[in-house]
Design a protein around this motif. Structure first.
Motif, PDB file in Angstrom:
ATOM      1  N   SER A   8     -15.962 -11.781  -8.404  1.00 33.92           N
ATOM      2  CA  SER A   8     -17.036 -11.193  -9.194  1.00 33.92           C
ATOM      3  C   SER A   8     -16.501 -10.048 -10.038  1.00 33.92           C
ATOM      4  CB  SER A   8     -18.151 -10.698  -8.277  1.00 33.92           C
ATOM      5  OG  SER A   8     -17.694  -9.599  -7.519  1.00 33.92           O
ATOM      6  N   ARG A   9     -17.286  -9.670 -11.016  1.00 32.12           N
ATOM      7  CA  ARG A   9     -16.872  -8.578 -11.908  1.00 32.12           C
ATOM      8  C   ARG A   9     -16.664  -7.285 -11.141  1.00 32.12           C
ATOM      9  NH1 ARG A   9     -19.920  -8.447 -17.655  1.00 32.12           N
ATOM     10  NH2 ARG A   9     -17.913  -8.194 -18.649  1.00 32.12           N
ATOM     11  N   SER A  10     -17.486  -7.035 -10.147  1.00 30.26           N
ATOM     12  CA  SER A  10     -17.378  -5.788  -9.397  1.00 30.26           C
ATOM     13  C   SER A  10     -16.135  -5.756  -8.506  1.00 30.26           C
ATOM     14  CB  SER A  10     -18.632  -5.562  -8.553  1.00 30.26           C
ATOM     15  OG  SER A  10     -18.741  -6.564  -7.565  1.00 30.26           O
ATOM     16  N   ARG A  11     -15.546  -6.881  -8.231  1.00 24.08           N
ATOM     17  CA  ARG A  11     -14.349  -6.948  -7.380  1.00 24.08           C
ATOM     18  C   ARG A  11     -13.060  -7.075  -8.185  1.00 24.08           C
ATOM     19  NH1 ARG A  11     -13.153  -5.021  -3.736  1.00 24.08           N
ATOM     20  NH2 ARG A  11     -11.570  -6.515  -3.228  1.00 24.08           N
ATOM     21  N   LEU A  12     -13.166  -7.266  -9.477  1.00 26.72           N
ATOM     22  CA  LEU A  12     -11.980  -7.496 -10.295  1.00 26.72           C
ATOM     23  C   LEU A  12     -11.057  -6.274 -10.329  1.00 26.72           C
ATOM     24  CD1 LEU A  12     -10.427  -9.412 -12.128  1.00 26.72           C
ATOM     25  CD2 LEU A  12     -11.721  -8.491 -14.051  1.00 26.72           C
ATOM     26  N   LEU A  13     -11.596  -5.108 -10.639  1.00 28.62           N
ATOM     27  CA  LEU A  13     -10.768  -3.912 -10.748  1.00 28.62           C
ATOM     28  C   LEU A  13     -10.126  -3.519  -9.408  1.00 28.62           C
ATOM     29  CD1 LEU A  13      -9.654  -1.792 -12.630  1.00 28.62           C
ATOM     30  CD2 LEU A  13     -11.696  -0.419 -12.195  1.00 28.62           C
ATOM     31  N   PRO A  14     -10.891  -3.489  -8.297  1.00 30.70           N
ATOM     32  CA  PRO A  14     -10.235  -3.179  -7.020  1.00 30.70           C
ATOM     33  C   PRO A  14      -9.147  -4.189  -6.630  1.00 30.70           C
ATOM     34  CG  PRO A  14     -12.594  -2.931  -6.799  1.00 30.70           C
ATOM     35  CD  PRO A  14     -12.348  -3.545  -8.144  1.00 30.70           C
ATOM     36  N   THR A  15      -9.357  -5.452  -6.962  1.00 33.47           N
ATOM     37  CA  THR A  15      -8.360  -6.462  -6.642  1.00 33.47           C
ATOM     38  C   THR A  15      -7.091  -6.271  -7.467  1.00 33.47           C
ATOM     39  OG1 THR A  15     -10.082  -8.032  -6.025  1.00 33.47           O
ATOM     40  CG2 THR A  15      -7.912  -8.946  -6.513  1.00 33.47           C
ATOM     41  N   LEU A  49       5.024   1.668   2.944  1.00 29.57           N
ATOM     42  CA  LEU A  49       4.094   1.058   3.900  1.00 29.57           C
ATOM     43  C   LEU A  49       2.659   1.480   3.601  1.00 29.57           C
ATOM     44  CD1 LEU A  49       6.063   1.433   7.260  1.00 29.57           C
ATOM     45  CD2 LEU A  49       5.550  -0.688   6.037  1.00 29.57           C
ATOM     46  N   GLY A  50       2.477   2.759   3.287  1.00 31.98           N
ATOM     47  CA  GLY A  50       1.137   3.255   2.975  1.00 31.98           C
ATOM     48  C   GLY A  50       0.561   2.631   1.716  1.00 31.98           C
ATOM     49  N   PHE A  51       1.372   2.529   0.673  1.00 36.47           N
ATOM     50  CA  PHE A  51       0.922   1.897  -0.573  1.00 36.47           C
ATOM     51  C   PHE A  51       0.572   0.437  -0.321  1.00 36.47           C
ATOM     52  CE2 PHE A  51       2.345   5.537  -2.830  1.00 36.47           C
ATOM     53  CZ  PHE A  51       1.841   5.456  -4.116  1.00 36.47           C
ATOM     54  N   GLY A  52       1.436  -0.270   0.401  1.00 38.60           N
ATOM     55  CA  GLY A  52       1.178  -1.682   0.686  1.00 38.60           C
ATOM     56  C   GLY A  52      -0.078  -1.882   1.504  1.00 38.60           C
ATOM     57  N   LEU A  53      -0.286  -1.014   2.495  1.00 38.85           N
ATOM     58  CA  LEU A  53      -1.488  -1.103   3.333  1.00 38.85           C
ATOM     59  C   LEU A  53      -2.741  -0.851   2.506  1.00 38.85           C
ATOM     60  CD1 LEU A  53      -2.846  -1.303   6.123  1.00 38.85           C
ATOM     61  CD2 LEU A  53      -2.423   1.144   6.378  1.00 38.85           C
ATOM     62  N   SER A  54      -2.711   0.173   1.680  1.00 44.75           N
ATOM     63  CA  SER A  54      -3.871   0.468   0.826  1.00 44.75           C
ATOM     64  C   SER A  54      -4.158  -0.693  -0.130  1.00 44.75           C
ATOM     65  CB  SER A  54      -3.629   1.737   0.020  1.00 44.75           C
ATOM     66  OG  SER A  54      -3.614   2.858   0.858  1.00 44.75           O
ATOM     67  N   GLY A  55      -3.106  -1.252  -0.717  1.00 36.45           N
ATOM     68  CA  GLY A  55      -3.290  -2.387  -1.619  1.00 36.45           C
ATOM     69  C   GLY A  55      -3.868  -3.597  -0.922  1.00 36.45           C
ATOM     70  N   ALA A  56      -3.356  -3.888   0.270  1.00 35.66           N
ATOM     71  CA  ALA A  56      -3.864  -5.041   1.025  1.00 35.66           C
ATOM     72  C   ALA A  56      -5.328  -4.841   1.403  1.00 35.66           C
ATOM     73  CB  ALA A  56      -3.010  -5.262   2.269  1.00 35.66           C
ATOM     74  N   LEU A  57      -5.691  -3.622   1.783  1.00 40.17           N
ATOM     75  CA  LEU A  57      -7.087  -3.349   2.124  1.00 40.17           C
ATOM     76  C   LEU A  57      -7.992  -3.444   0.896  1.00 40.17           C
ATOM     77  CD1 LEU A  57      -6.656  -0.395   4.646  1.00 40.17           C
ATOM     78  CD2 LEU A  57      -7.399  -2.716   5.162  1.00 40.17           C
ATOM     79  N   LEU A  58      -7.503  -3.009  -0.261  1.00 39.04           N
ATOM     80  CA  LEU A  58      -8.295  -3.152  -1.485  1.00 39.04           C
ATOM     81  C   LEU A  58      -8.499  -4.619  -1.847  1.00 39.04           C
ATOM     82  CD1 LEU A  58      -7.018  -0.326  -3.832  1.00 39.04           C
ATOM     83  CD2 LEU A  58      -9.369  -0.729  -3.148  1.00 39.04           C
ATOM     84  N   ILE A  59      -7.452  -5.408  -1.720  1.00 32.53           N
ATOM     85  CA  ILE A  59      -7.561  -6.837  -2.020  1.00 32.53           C
ATOM     86  C   ILE A  59      -8.555  -7.501  -1.069  1.00 32.53           C
ATOM     87  CG2 ILE A  59      -6.321  -9.040  -1.998  1.00 32.53           C
ATOM     88  CD1 ILE A  59      -3.847  -7.434  -2.969  1.00 32.53           C
ATOM     89  N   ALA A  60      -8.511  -7.100   0.199  1.00 28.10           N
ATOM     90  CA  ALA A  60      -9.415  -7.675   1.197  1.00 28.10           C
ATOM     91  C   ALA A  60     -10.843  -7.146   1.062  1.00 28.10           C
ATOM     92  CB  ALA A  60      -8.888  -7.384   2.600  1.00 28.10           C
TER      93      ALA A  60
END
Length: 92
Positions: A8-15, A49-60
């Motif tokens: 969805s449009r609202s999930r595009l930027l966080p993803t 590790l912190g950047f990767g974790l934050s990115g994975a949580l944003l994608i999820a």
């Protein structure tokens, strides 16, 4: 019209931001591993590790994403400070 599975449009930027953070995290993690094997600071390893974790949580789409890597980043900063103190004692 079903939108199941569609981004969805609202999930595009966080993803997109999550993907960017994961890529940055991987680069920092690889560099951090190299730095630790050369006897350097652990900061970049933990920050990666912190950047990767934050990115994975944003994608999820998890709500914990903005602070997800905060603990790893804080721990990395503390270890970086300890490394600086150790270097200062060596050259004093």
């Amino acid at each position: 019209m079903s939108t199941d599975g569609a981004l969805s449009r609202s999930r595009l930027l966080p993803t997109l931001l999550g993907i960017l953070l994961v890529l940055m995290g991987l680069a920092m993690l690889v560099g951090g591993i190299k730095l630790v094997t050369l006897g350097g600071s652990t900061y970049y390893l933990l920050a990666g590790l912190g950047f990767g974790l934050s990115g994975a949580l944003l994608i999820a789409g998890r709500r914990a994403a903005p602070g997800g890597g905060g603990l790893a980043g804080h721990a990395g900063g503390q270890l970086f400070g300890v490394d600086l103190c150790r270097c200062h004692q060596l050259f004093a």
